[in-house]
Structures are given as structure tokens and as C-alpha cells.
Design a protein around this motif. Structure first.
Motif, PDB file in Angstrom:
ATOM      1  N   VAL A 132       0.848  -1.184   0.000  1.00  0.00           N
ATOM      2  CA  VAL A 132       0.000   0.000   0.000  1.00  0.00           C
ATOM      3  C   VAL A 132       0.887   1.238   0.000  1.00  0.00           C
ATOM      4  N   SER A 133       0.430   2.273  -0.695  1.00  0.00           N
ATOM      5  CA  SER A 133       1.141   3.551  -0.725  1.00  0.00           C
ATOM      6  C   SER A 133       0.198   4.653  -0.268  1.00  0.00           C
ATOM      7  N   LEU A 134       0.748   5.612   0.467  1.00  0.00           N
ATOM      8  CA  LEU A 134      -0.028   6.734   0.992  1.00  0.00           C
ATOM      9  C   LEU A 134       0.675   8.032   0.641  1.00  0.00           C
ATOM     10  N   ILE A 135      -0.061   8.970   0.050  1.00  0.00           N
ATOM     11  CA  ILE A 135       0.500  10.284  -0.247  1.00  0.00           C
ATOM     12  C   ILE A 135       0.614  11.074   1.053  1.00  0.00           C
ATOM     13  N   LYS A 136       1.798  11.578   1.344  1.00  0.00           N
ATOM     14  CA  LYS A 136       2.041  12.313   2.583  1.00  0.00           C
ATOM     15  C   LYS A 136       1.670  13.788   2.409  1.00  0.00           C
TER      16      LYS A 136
END
Length: 407
Positions: free
Chosen positions: A105-109
Motif C-alpha cells: 500500500v502507498s499513501l500520499i504524505k
């Protein structure tokens, strides 16, 4: 541009029907990803922009969903084949469930979720995932996770949702200490157990999760928004009113009701909700730590509304930015000290004739103050208040508030 004309001092009286709890819906939407068979059915789902946006993300991941707006029922079927997508701040509570199903999973900071990003790194590093990041993105990968113990007493609610959901499919046992008594936590535990999870509260603040191999569909009736109830109870007390918050639960609102009782109001717990009967003279009362710990702006604004009618000096928790926005309205009666928050010298007997603001949250503070002060106050940019709650003004008018929209 629309303006609100508020004639303050009118007591709020009657019954207020609460909306469904948005945060609980968002948490349950995230949990639906964990079901590899069957359908997760959520009842009493009132659509909001965040819920609609989350549904669109779930569909991109591969969830089949159907929403009946009239019956307020949302059906979610995740099935076996899901695809990971890049999440934004709006979906930060979904990081754990996407990882559990897609292994990556990737999350935009962004600055608004800086605390959650820091907590997610702690969670998944300890559970055994591989965590990498750059200036704009956090990426987590894992083939399997191992249960651990965490102290979550200072964590954001989104991070608690993440560790609670991902732990259901994690090997071994995960223990969470310092879990707050929040409707979203209790509702999420109920749904997960209905889905086949093994989640147990060993005491008021400790949750023990034993990982299982798979979860299935289940149903849940979404609780009413308890913080909305607290907000209206405080406004009624601040205006000397008599109001019943229908669907409010005493277990979740003890910090609010204890504070209002200490200030001289009468609180009655009824079968259908909680009733507050206001008093003409509010006693100076310091908010208890449990009340200040509620990280919801509506509760903080409710405290300010009550304190605006109290004699003497009181403190409350507002950000420095918000404090600076409302300082011109209150003049020398309000002070801000770094590390101590805002101090108010009450009561507030007058406000500027017109309150100008550029953000919806500041406008809500202005509206709450205008309701308590016995004068006519104009609020610029009435449409901004609709961003928070489209029915807010209608609800207040139905309770006896003297508010008119003029162009």
C-alpha cells in the motif's frame, strides 16, 4: 453573497435528530476490504463527500458496492481479487486493510496527516512490514505480519482503526493498551467480530486481537454521531434551553454531561436520548481532562459557547491559528499562551456587529458565539457553514434560534 442574521439569546428547545456517525462509516468501509466472502451491509448510512469519495476508492480497488440512498443502506462485497491503489489523506484509515489484502500500500504524505504517518511507521515496523518513504509518499509492503503490543493512548483515531483492523488477519496476538471509549472503536469491534474476528476488550482500555485466517460478510447498524449530540447539548446549555439529543448515549458523552452538570445544568438520561435543561446562571467550571481530550472541533466550540456565559476566567483548547482568527471578535477578553491554549475572561456580553471569516470552522465559532450573546450579529459568507453541515441552520431554527439568511 449570503449573510446570516442572528438575534442571540434565544434558548434552544426541542428534539434534535442526529446524523449517522461519519467516522464509524469510514472505519467500516475500510473493514469491508477484509471480507473474502459474503457482503458487508451497513445500515443508517447518510452520504457525505468523504463517504462518497471512499466508495469510489473502494471500487477502484475492486469492491462491488451498492448504495440505497432512501433506505440508507450500503452493501460492500470485496471478494478475492483486489488491486492496491495509492491512498490520500481522506483514506488514511484504509492503509491497514489494503495492506492486509494486497500486501502493498502507498499513501500520499501531506501536512494534515503528519501525525498519522508517524504512527503508521511505528505500527508497521513493529508488526514486521517493510516501510519506505520519500518526501511525498509512504510505502508499506508485507507478506505476513506478527502480533505485537502497543500503547495507543496518544494515537490518532485513524491509526487505532488501522492497527485494530490489520491485527485481525495478523499472526498471533496483538494487544492495544490505552484504547479510548469512542463509538467508532466499539462499533468497529462489533462489526469485526460479526465478520469472524476474535477481538476482546479485557478491560475498559485494553483490546486483545487474536489473528484469524479469513473474514466474511456481516451487517451493522451505524450509531448516531455522538459528538454532534455533545455539540447541541452544549449549545442548548449555553442559551439556557431545554433540548433532547435523540439517539445520544450516556456512556460516550460522560465528559460532556459531567461538565454541563458541574456548570449548573440539569442532565436527564432518557430511553431515547439525553436531555439538558439549561440554567440562567452558569457556574464557572474548568473542563475536565476527558472532555479536553476529545479531539473534535465541535466539542471545543461547544465549550467556548458555554464559557462565553460564565463569570470568571476559563481555559479551552484551540489551535493558535484559530485563536488568532477569533481574537478580534473578543478583544481583550481572550488571551493565547503557547502551551496553555486560550484563556477567556467571561462573560461575553457583546460582539462586533459583523463577524468576518474565510474558513467554515471559524464561521462555526462565530455562529456559536452569536447564539449566546443578546444582540443582533451578522455573519459573512453563510455558504461556508454549509460545508460543515448543510442542515445546521435549519436544525437551529427548528430549535428556536432566531436566524435568517439574507442576500
Amino acid at each position: 453573497m449570503a449573510k446570516l442574521k442572528v438575534i442571540g439569546g434565544a434558548p434552544l428547545k426541542g428534539n434534535i435528530e442526529l446524523i449517522s456517525d461519519e467516522l464509524t462509516i469510514l472505519a467500516c468501509q475500510a473493514a469491508s476490504l477484509l471480507a473474502t466472502s459474503g457482503t458487508v451491509i451497513l445500515d443508517h448510512v447518510q452520504s457525505t463527500p468523504k463517504i462518497v469519495a471512499t466508495n469510489k476508492v473502494l471500487q477502484k480497488i475492486g469492491v462491488k458496492l451498492a448504495y440505497n440512498r432512501h433506505e440508507e443502506i450500503l452493501k460492500l462485497d470485496a471478494g478475492w481479487h483486489l488491486t492496491s491503489v495509492e491512498l490520500t489523506a481522506n483514506e488514511v484509515q484504509m492503509v491497514g486493510t489494503v495492506l492486509a489484502r494486497c500486501r502493498e500500500v502507498s499513501l500520499i504524505k501531506t501536512p494534515e496527516i503528519a501525525q498519522q504517518v508517524s504512527e503508521l511507521k511505528i505500527i508497521f515496523n513493529q508488526l514486521g512490514a517493510t516501510v519506505t518513504e520519500n518526501d511525498t509518499q509512504l510505502t508499506i509492503t508485507a507478506n505476513h505480519l506478527e502480533g505485537q503490543a502497543f500503547d495507543v493512548s496518544s494515537w490518532s483515531v485513524e491509526s487505532i482503526i488501522n492497527v485494530l483492523t490489520v491485527a485481525t488477519l495478523t499472526r498471533g496476538i496483538t494487544v492495544l493498551n490505552g484504547v479510548p471509549n469512542l463509538p467508532v472503536v466499539s462499533s468497529l469491534v462489533e462489526l469485526l467480530n460479526k465478520m469472524g474476528a476474535k477481538v476482546h476488550r479485557t478491560n475498559n482500555s485494553t483490546v486483545r486481537i487474536q489473528g484469524v485466517s479469513y473474514l466474511h460478510g456481516a451487517d451493522l447498524y451505524i450509531i448516531n454521531d455522538q459528538l454532534q449530540a455533545g455539540f447541541y447539548l452544549m449549545l442548548a446549555a449555553a442559551t439556557g434551553g431545554d433540548l433532547v439529543a435523540l439517539g445520544a448515549y450516556a456512556d460516550y458523552l460522560q465528559p460532556v454531561t459531567k461538565y454541563l452538570e458541574a456548570a449548573g445544568n440539569t442532565i436527564i438520561t432518557q430511553r431515547n436520548g439525553i436531555r439538558v435543561i439549561g440554567t440562567q446562571i452558569l457556574l464557572p467550571t474548568k473542563p475536565n481532562p476527558d472532555l479536553l481530550a476529545i479531539a473534535d472541533l465541535r466539542i471545543q466550540i461547544g465549550i467556548l459557547a458555554v464559557q462565553a456565559r460564565q463569570l470568571g476566567q476559563t481555559q479551552f483548547e484551540f489551535s493558535k491559528t484559530l485563536a488568532e482568527e477569533i481574537r478580534p471578535w473578543l478583544g481583550s477578553q481572550v488571551h493565547y499562551q503557547e502551551g496553555r491554549g486560550m484563556t477567556l475572561d467571561g462573560p461575553i456580553n457583546s460582539l462586533p456587529t459583523t463577524l468576518t471569516y474565510h474558513e467554515s470552522t471559524v464561521g462555526l465559532v462565530g455562529l456559536a458565539l452569536a447564539l449566546t450573546v443578546k444582540q443582533t450579529t451578522w455573519l459573512d459568507q453563510a455558504e461556508l457553514l454549509g460545508e460543515l453541515d448543510k442542515k445546521l441552520v435549519d436544525h437551529l431554527v427548528s430549535l428556536g434560534a432566531q436566524i435568517k439568511i439574507e442576500f
